[in-house]
Design an enzyme around this catalytic site. Structure first.
Site, PDB file in Angstrom:
ATOM      1  CG  ASP A  37      32.062  13.414 -17.435  1.00  0.00           C
ATOM      2  OD1 ASP A  37      32.173  13.328 -19.096  1.00  0.00           O
ATOM      3  OD2 ASP A  37      33.143  14.171 -16.524  1.00  0.00           O
ATOM      4  CB  THR A  95      42.984  13.463 -25.856  1.00  0.00           C
ATOM      5  OG1 THR A  95      42.110  12.956 -26.702  1.00  0.00           O
ATOM      6  CG2 THR A  95      42.841  12.194 -24.814  1.00  0.00           C
ATOM      7  CG  PHE A 168      36.630   8.932 -38.888  1.00  0.00           C
ATOM      8  CD1 PHE A 168      38.150   9.229 -38.515  1.00  0.00           C
ATOM      9  CD2 PHE A 168      36.709   8.245 -38.397  1.00  0.00           C
ATOM     10  CE1 PHE A 168      39.155   8.681 -39.007  1.00  0.00           C
ATOM     11  CE2 PHE A 168      37.948   7.275 -38.898  1.00  0.00           C
ATOM     12  CZ  PHE A 168      39.611   7.435 -38.385  1.00  0.00           C
ATOM     13  CG  ASN A 226      41.499  15.425 -37.118  1.00  0.00           C
ATOM     14  OD1 ASN A 226      39.988  14.613 -38.000  1.00  0.00           O
ATOM     15  ND2 ASN A 226      41.126  15.296 -35.835  1.00  0.00           N
ATOM     16  CB  CYS A 278      40.298  17.548 -32.569  1.00  0.00           C
ATOM     17  SG  CYS A 278      38.746  16.760 -30.742  1.00  0.00           S
TER      18      CYS A 278
HETATM   19  P1  NAD Z   1      35.093  16.810 -23.964  1.00  0.00           P
HETATM   20  O1  NAD Z   1      36.014  17.650 -22.799  1.00  0.00           O
HETATM   21  O2  NAD Z   1      33.937  17.536 -24.104  1.00  0.00           O
HETATM   22  O3  NAD Z   1      34.388  15.737 -22.875  1.00  0.00           O
HETATM   23  C1  NAD Z   1      35.518  14.160 -22.530  1.00  0.00           C
HETATM   24  C2  NAD Z   1      34.451  14.076 -21.165  1.00  0.00           C
HETATM   25  O4  NAD Z   1      35.438  13.310 -20.301  1.00  0.00           O
HETATM   26  C3  NAD Z   1      34.377  15.739 -20.248  1.00  0.00           C
HETATM   27  O5  NAD Z   1      32.896  15.812 -19.590  1.00  0.00           O
HETATM   28  C4  NAD Z   1      35.521  15.078 -18.468  1.00  0.00           C
HETATM   29  O6  NAD Z   1      35.038  15.244 -17.662  1.00  0.00           O
HETATM   30  C5  NAD Z   1      35.046  13.463 -18.891  1.00  0.00           C
HETATM   31  N1  NAD Z   1      35.664  12.526 -17.971  1.00  0.00           N
HETATM   32  C6  NAD Z   1      37.331  13.098 -18.074  1.00  0.00           C
HETATM   33  N2  NAD Z   1      38.759  12.013 -17.085  1.00  0.00           N
HETATM   34  C7  NAD Z   1      37.487  11.497 -17.412  1.00  0.00           C
HETATM   35  C8  NAD Z   1      36.964   9.650 -15.846  1.00  0.00           C
HETATM   36  N3  NAD Z   1      38.122   9.810 -15.974  1.00  0.00           N
HETATM   37  N4  NAD Z   1      36.017   9.316 -15.968  1.00  0.00           N
HETATM   38  C9  NAD Z   1      34.582  10.324 -16.262  1.00  0.00           C
HETATM   39  N5  NAD Z   1      34.679  11.992 -16.990  1.00  0.00           N
HETATM   40  C10 NAD Z   1      36.128  11.793 -17.332  1.00  0.00           C
HETATM   41  O7  NAD Z   1      35.805  15.676 -25.314  1.00  0.00           O
HETATM   42  P2  NAD Z   1      35.234  15.864 -26.236  1.00  0.00           P
HETATM   43  O8  NAD Z   1      35.266  16.771 -27.908  1.00  0.00           O
HETATM   44  O9  NAD Z   1      34.057  14.915 -26.622  1.00  0.00           O
HETATM   45  O10 NAD Z   1      36.809  14.838 -27.192  1.00  0.00           O
HETATM   46  C11 NAD Z   1      36.985  12.970 -26.716  1.00  0.00           C
HETATM   47  C12 NAD Z   1      38.123  12.795 -26.883  1.00  0.00           C
HETATM   48  O11 NAD Z   1      37.048  12.652 -28.621  1.00  0.00           O
HETATM   49  C13 NAD Z   1      39.345  13.545 -28.157  1.00  0.00           C
HETATM   50  O12 NAD Z   1      40.657  12.571 -27.538  1.00  0.00           O
HETATM   51  C14 NAD Z   1      39.050  13.946 -28.302  1.00  0.00           C
HETATM   52  O13 NAD Z   1      40.284  14.598 -29.559  1.00  0.00           O
HETATM   53  C15 NAD Z   1      38.282  12.582 -29.306  1.00  0.00           C
HETATM   54  N6  NAD Z   1      37.544  13.380 -30.421  1.00  0.00           N
HETATM   55  C16 NAD Z   1      36.772  14.960 -30.977  1.00  0.00           C
HETATM   56  C17 NAD Z   1      35.661  15.236 -31.522  1.00  0.00           C
HETATM   57  C18 NAD Z   1      35.033  16.500 -31.443  1.00  0.00           C
HETATM   58  O14 NAD Z   1      34.350  16.805 -32.544  1.00  0.00           O
HETATM   59  N7  NAD Z   1      35.082  16.865 -30.596  1.00  0.00           N
HETATM   60  C19 NAD Z   1      35.523  14.459 -32.712  1.00  0.00           C
HETATM   61  C20 NAD Z   1      36.078  13.319 -32.592  1.00  0.00           C
HETATM   62  C21 NAD Z   1      37.276  13.024 -31.709  1.00  0.00           C
HETATM   63  C1  UGA Z   2      37.555  17.837 -37.303  1.00  0.00           C
HETATM   64  C2  UGA Z   2      37.171  16.738 -38.284  1.00  0.00           C
HETATM   65  O1  UGA Z   2      36.582  17.203 -39.340  1.00  0.00           O
HETATM   66  C3  UGA Z   2      36.151  15.436 -38.261  1.00  0.00           C
HETATM   67  O2  UGA Z   2      36.775  14.344 -38.877  1.00  0.00           O
HETATM   68  C4  UGA Z   2      37.360  14.498 -36.876  1.00  0.00           C
HETATM   69  O3  UGA Z   2      36.499  13.663 -35.918  1.00  0.00           O
HETATM   70  C5  UGA Z   2      36.904  15.902 -35.334  1.00  0.00           C
HETATM   71  O4  UGA Z   2      38.070  17.018 -36.227  1.00  0.00           O
HETATM   72  C6  UGA Z   2      37.666  15.624 -34.392  1.00  0.00           C
HETATM   73  O5  UGA Z   2      38.735  15.172 -34.532  1.00  0.00           O
HETATM   74  O6  UGA Z   2      37.936  16.314 -33.882  1.00  0.00           O
HETATM   75  P1  UGA Z   2      35.383  19.339 -35.933  1.00  0.00           P
HETATM   76  O7  UGA Z   2      37.085  20.102 -36.234  1.00  0.00           O
HETATM   77  O8  UGA Z   2      34.455  19.155 -35.427  1.00  0.00           O
HETATM   78  O9  UGA Z   2      36.072  18.551 -36.953  1.00  0.00           O
HETATM   79  O10 UGA Z   2      34.705  21.144 -37.586  1.00  0.00           O
HETATM   80  P2  UGA Z   2      36.025  20.295 -38.653  1.00  0.00           P
HETATM   81  O11 UGA Z   2      34.184  20.867 -39.482  1.00  0.00           O
HETATM   82  O12 UGA Z   2      36.364  19.552 -39.184  1.00  0.00           O
HETATM   83  O13 UGA Z   2      35.853  21.695 -39.107  1.00  0.00           O
HETATM   84  C7  UGA Z   2      37.306  22.653 -38.719  1.00  0.00           C
HETATM   85  C8  UGA Z   2      37.658  23.421 -38.756  1.00  0.00           C
HETATM   86  O14 UGA Z   2      37.883  24.195 -39.753  1.00  0.00           O
HETATM   87  C9  UGA Z   2      36.487  24.661 -38.417  1.00  0.00           C
HETATM   88  O15 UGA Z   2      36.657  25.916 -37.798  1.00  0.00           O
HETATM   89  C10 UGA Z   2      36.503  25.075 -39.277  1.00  0.00           C
HETATM   90  O16 UGA Z   2      35.578  25.680 -40.254  1.00  0.00           O
HETATM   91  C11 UGA Z   2      37.686  24.432 -40.098  1.00  0.00           C
HETATM   92  N1  UGA Z   2      36.773  25.275 -41.578  1.00  0.00           N
HETATM   93  C12 UGA Z   2      36.485  23.557 -42.368  1.00  0.00           C
HETATM   94  C13 UGA Z   2      37.357  26.208 -43.028  1.00  0.00           C
HETATM   95  O17 UGA Z   2      37.906  26.560 -42.805  1.00  0.00           O
HETATM   96  N2  UGA Z   2      37.672  25.507 -44.554  1.00  0.00           N
HETATM   97  C14 UGA Z   2      37.295  24.098 -45.620  1.00  0.00           C
HETATM   98  O18 UGA Z   2      36.932  23.959 -45.818  1.00  0.00           O
HETATM   99  C15 UGA Z   2      36.646  22.949 -43.951  1.00  0.00           C
END
Ligand code: NAD
Ligand code: UGA
Length: 472
Positions: A37, A95, A168, A226, A278
């Site tokens: 990172d 992103t 996911f 999503n 997200c």
């Molecule tokens: P995050 O912000 O927590 O982490 C991303 C990290 O990437 C940061 O720490 C940043 O410093 C680092 N970074 C950016 N550019 C970089 C580079 N050029 N080299 C090295 N490090 C770099 O984000 P996240 O929540 O982990 O989400 C990452 C991706 O996954 C997003 O596209 C998001 O939509 C997707 N996603 C997130 C979740 C979730 O629950 N948070 C679930 C599924 C998918």
């Molecule tokens: C969500 C999806 O569930 C994941 O599958 C996906 O990978 C992720 O987004 C992502 O792409 O970032 P997350 O946002 O971590 O995961 O959590 P969720 O459990 O989906 O909840 C999202 C929001 O919806 C929360 O604020 C939760 O309180 C709310 N929610 C969820 C409700 O209000 N009611 C429900 O029945 C379920």
């Protein structure tokens, strides 16, 4: 040509990169996993001796990090070196929605994806599998391929295979979701590269759960999954408002509707609206893509899901004010929960931010308690939301953050439950009734408390999707 994967690099040590790579390292002791990172502070925290300091809180994560770190799981700032050692590179960077320029407010900002691709192009040794783990707009793989090929004069002799492998996991249950995924989705056009990635997952996932598609179906499926989940939340939230007007109970309606197997029971819990990093950004991106391809009606359809989400938060704020004699100015309200859902310290897009902002703007004094979110995080979120420079002195009179629920509730007119943390389900109503100012209210936006019990201690209850329960 077949691939032998001995070394993985993951770019991005965030909420996805950290937990996902920890699980891969745990299940594949024969593979070296390097998570890199640009954020030095984050890497330092991933390496901290005290596991309570890891930058991501997820049940079960600390144990895995403890077992694998320093063996086959490494967190480092050495991006170029680790790229050049890797047989397979996951791009797991942020992103977010673009703030400026074309598509501002809707399109995804692919700056960090592009930077990662350029670094890979430059430093990888070639014949490398590049995996899109981040959520990205459909057809991004085509951009990545072009960058990998064209960035560097020396890349002509390097070969890359781009796969889409969206994640996911949900926060708060990330480890459980990673260990028992509903499916693993792999999009690609090179059978051997797909096989190499499948083989990693086959160390713990059943082969029937690995679904392979073309690149574009895989990329688009992540956005659509999503969008469908968020749409269910907005749908049930519209029902909560109808229930409050008619005497129906939203939890009962959810059960009745969800028992139809065609509908299903999950994601039908009404609340203060969806938060998290997200759903909003991915739906905005879907709206943008639809408009980009000239599908205005499709964009408008998904936009409505977001509008209902904001409306629900505003509706809750108005209900609080309405029930407190239409005046919250100078009153103290205790906010229980600030994270966007339980079991995470993440506050990105948390409904708590908007609801607290509206209450503060209405003159209310807030005392905020959350078992996992730091005071610094809450202060920064509220400062940003209020969009103004607030000195510490000003702040003191608008909100405080407490590390004790009952201190926070002291002398308050109302409790507002915004996150469904376990410890809020069974509050000590006797103690609360003694320390709060009567007539005392509980606003339960998650519908998690026993209303009758709380009411017996003299509380007025407003619960999402239910009729008010008033004390005599
Ligand atoms: P995050 O912000 O927590 O982490 C991303 C990290 O990437 C940061 O720490 C940043 O410093 C680092 N970074 C950016 N550019 C970089 C580079 N050029 N080299 C090295 N490090 C770099 O984000 P996240 O929540 O982990 O989400 C990452 C991706 O996954 C997003 O596209 C998001 O939509 C997707 N996603 C997130 C979740 C979730 O629950 N948070 C679930 C599924 C998918
Ligand atoms: C969500 C999806 O569930 C994941 O599958 C996906 O990978 C992720 O987004 C992502 O792409 O970032 P997350 O946002 O971590 O995961 O959590 P969720 O459990 O989906 O909840 C999202 C929001 O919806 C929360 O604020 C939760 O309180 C709310 N929610 C969820 C409700 O209000 N009611 C429900 O029945 C379920």
């Amino acid at each position: 040509m077949s691939f032998s994967i001995k070394n993985i690099c993951c770019i991005g040590a965030g909420y996805v990169g950290g937990p996902t790579m920890s699980v891969i390292a745990d299940k594949c002791p024969h593979i070296q996993v390097n998570v890199v990172d640009v954020n030095m502070e984050k890497i330092k925290l991933w390496n901290s001796e005290d596991l309570s300091k890891l930058p991501v809180y997820e049940p079960g994560l600390a144990e895995i990090v403890k077992n694998r770190r320093g063996k086959n799981l490494h967190f480092s700032r050495e991006i170029n070196d680790n790229i050049s050692k890797a047989d397979m590179i996951f791009i797991s960077v942020n992103t977010p929605t673009k703030h400026n320029g074309i598509g501002a407010g809707k399109a995804s900002n692919l700056k960090w994806i592009e930077e990662s691709a350029r670094q890979i192009s430059k430093y990888s040794r070639g014949n490398t599998i590049v995996v899109e783990k981040s959520t990205i707009p459909v057809r991004t793989a085509s951009t990545i391929k072009q960058i990998l090929k064209k960035t560097n004069r020396n890349t002509n002799d390097k070969e890359f295979h781009v796969l889409s492998n969206p994640e996911f996991l949900a926060e708060g249950s990330a480890i459980k979701d990673l260990l028992n995924p509903d499916r693993i989705l792999i999009g690609g056009d090179n059978a051997e590269a797909i096989k190499a990635l499948s083989n990693i997952y086959l160390n713990w996932v059943n082969k029937d759960q690995i679904l392979t598609t073309n690149l574009w179906s895989s990329e688009l499926s992540k956005l659509i999954a999503n969008a469908f989940l968020a749409q269910r939340v907005s749908s049930i939230n519209t029902v909560s408002a109808l229930c409050e007007k008619t005497g129906a109970d939203v939890d009962e309606v959810s059960i009745a509707v969800g028992m139809d197997k065609r509908i299903g029971e999950h994601f039908l819990k009404s609340g203060p609206g969806f938060g998290g990093s997200c759903f909003k950004k991915d739906i905005l991106n879907l709206v943008y893509i639809s408009e980009y391809y000239g599908l205005k009606e499709v964009g408008e359809y998904w936009q409505k899901v977001l509008e209902i989400n904001s409306w629900q938060q505003e509706r809750i704020y108005k209900s609080i004010v309405d029930n407190l004699f239409n005046n919250v100015s100078g009153k103290k309200i205790c906010i229980l929960g600030f994270s966007f859902k339980a079991n995470t310290n993440d506050t990105r897009e948390s409904p708590a931010i908007e609801i607290c902002k509206d209450l503060i703007n209405d003159g209310c004094n807030l005392s905020i308690y959350d078992p996992k979110v730091s005071k610094e995080r809450i202060d920064e979120d509220l400062r940003n939301a209020l969009n103004q420079k607030i000195t510490n002195k000003d702040k003191e009179s608008k909100w405080e953050v407490s590390d004790n629920l009952y201190n926070s509730a002291m002398d308050s007119d109302a409790l507002v439950i915004l996150t469904e943390w376990e410890e809020f389900r069974n509050l000590n109503y006797e103690k609360l009734s003694e320390i709060m100012r009567p007539p005392s209210w509980i606003f339960d936006t998650r519908s998690i408390i026993d209303n009758e019990k709380a009411n017996n201690y003299g509380f007025n209850i407003w619960s999402i999707g239910k009729k008010n329960l008033l004390s005599d």
